[in-house]
Design a protein around this motif. Structure first.
Motif, PDB file in Angstrom:
ATOM      1  N   PRO A 160       0.844  -1.199   0.000  1.00  0.00           N
ATOM      2  CA  PRO A 160       0.000   0.000   0.000  1.00  0.00           C
ATOM      3  C   PRO A 160       0.879   1.248   0.000  1.00  0.00           C
ATOM      4  O   PRO A 160       2.054   1.195   0.384  1.00  0.00           O
ATOM      5  CB  PRO A 160      -0.803  -0.120   1.303  1.00  0.00           C
ATOM      6  N   ALA A 161       0.299   2.360  -0.422  1.00  0.00           N
ATOM      7  CA  ALA A 161       1.063   3.607  -0.528  1.00  0.00           C
ATOM      8  C   ALA A 161       1.732   3.995   0.787  1.00  0.00           C
ATOM      9  O   ALA A 161       2.883   4.439   0.801  1.00  0.00           O
ATOM     10  CB  ALA A 161       0.148   4.736  -1.010  1.00  0.00           C
ATOM     11  N   ASP A 162       1.021   3.808   1.901  1.00  0.00           N
ATOM     12  CA  ASP A 162       1.589   4.258   3.182  1.00  0.00           C
ATOM     13  C   ASP A 162       2.647   3.313   3.760  1.00  0.00           C
ATOM     14  O   ASP A 162       3.117   3.505   4.877  1.00  0.00           O
ATOM     15  CB  ASP A 162       0.484   4.531   4.202  1.00  0.00           C
ATOM     16  N   ASN A 163       3.041   2.321   2.960  1.00  0.00           N
ATOM     17  CA  ASN A 163       4.188   1.480   3.313  1.00  0.00           C
ATOM     18  C   ASN A 163       5.424   1.856   2.494  1.00  0.00           C
ATOM     19  O   ASN A 163       6.446   1.166   2.535  1.00  0.00           O
ATOM     20  CB  ASN A 163       3.890  -0.002   3.059  1.00  0.00           C
ATOM     21  N   CYS A 164       5.296   2.962   1.720  1.00  0.00           N
ATOM     22  CA  CYS A 164       6.369   3.344   0.794  1.00  0.00           C
ATOM     23  C   CYS A 164       6.815   4.795   0.984  1.00  0.00           C
ATOM     24  O   CYS A 164       6.005   5.666   1.307  1.00  0.00           O
ATOM     25  CB  CYS A 164       5.898   3.194  -0.655  1.00  0.00           C
ATOM     26  N   ILE A 165       8.097   5.034   0.736  1.00  0.00           N
ATOM     27  CA  ILE A 165       8.655   6.384   0.707  1.00  0.00           C
ATOM     28  C   ILE A 165       9.092   6.691  -0.721  1.00  0.00           C
ATOM     29  O   ILE A 165       9.810   5.890  -1.342  1.00  0.00           O
ATOM     30  CB  ILE A 165       9.860   6.529   1.652  1.00  0.00           C
ATOM     31  N   VAL A 166       8.665   7.837  -1.234  1.00  0.00           N
ATOM     32  CA  VAL A 166       9.026   8.286  -2.580  1.00  0.00           C
ATOM     33  C   VAL A 166      10.152   9.319  -2.484  1.00  0.00           C
ATOM     34  O   VAL A 166      10.082  10.253  -1.686  1.00  0.00           O
ATOM     35  CB  VAL A 166       7.801   8.912  -3.288  1.00  0.00           C
TER      36      VAL A 166
END
Length: 219
Positions: A160-166
């Motif tokens: 999910p998006a909130d498990n990732c850092i961009v």
């Protein structure tokens, strides 16, 4: 918990900005259009077709879509030819070290770039093995500031998006990360990427230790 990292390419992993600038400058000169470094800044992080439209708008030029595509292809040919000069030495300072640390610690890593030439650039850098997923300009229809390329990368990593850092160096890239629900690290000046969750002037400062320290409750 943070399990994945997504990186933009230009200005984060390597700096092909000068090669892009020279290609747009040559095309503009051939067309008799005005183009300088200030206008070039407006192209940061956006697709080739969007870029040529920015240049045309500035020059108050209107052309049919087929001609625009032809000119965009011409610019790309100039740029791609110049990529052959790239080597492993063209990583931005700190980028290779960060990718190596992420690999060692078992994080998932993806590329999220608007460039359709991203695979060629990774090949020249001998960097393909650092990435589980390569999202490029061929992966999605909408380019940044739409979050689609980052959402594509996260989906392919099964996160999910909130498990990732961009990691991004463009204002529109940080906008895309925020819209998509990602954590963000901006690389560059305050006026460009100051709205990221965390900002560094350069990739050399963006060590895994610093990132983990800031997002300590997420690791």
């Amino acid at each position: 918990m943070i399990k994945g990292f997504i990186f933009d390419l230009d200005g984060v992993i390597t700096d092909t900005a000068e090669l892009h600038y020279e290609a747009w400058k040559k095309l503009s000169d051939d067309m008799g259009w005005f183009f300088d470094r200030e206008l070039n800044e407006k192209l940061r992080g956006i697709s080739r077709m969007d870029s040529i439209k920015v240049i045309m708008d500035h020059n108050k030029v209107s052309l049919d879509e087929a001609t625009v595509e032809e000119l965009a292809t011409k610019k790309n040919d100039i740029y791609v030819d110049s990529l052959d000069t790239m080597t492993e030495e063209d990583f931005l300072p700190g980028a290779k070290e960060l990718l190596t640390h992420l690999r060692a610690e078992g994080f998932s890593v993806a590329l999220g770039s608007a460039s359709k030439n991203a695979p060629k650039v990774l090949q020249q850098l001998k960097a393909t093995h650092y990435f589980d997923v390569v999202g490029d300009g061929n992966s999605v229809e909408k380019s940044k500031p739409a979050p689609d390329i980052f959402l594509f990368a996260a989906e392919k990593m099964r996160l999910p998006a909130d498990n990732c850092i961009v990691f991004e160096d463009a204002e529109k890239g940080i906008d895309a990360a925020k819209t998509g629900g990602f954590y963000s690290v901006g690389i560059g000046p305050e006026e460009r990427v100051g709205h990221a969750d965390l900002r560094f002037d350069t990739m050399k400062e963006a060590t895994l230790f610093e990132v983990k320290s800031f997002f300590s409750d997420l690791f």
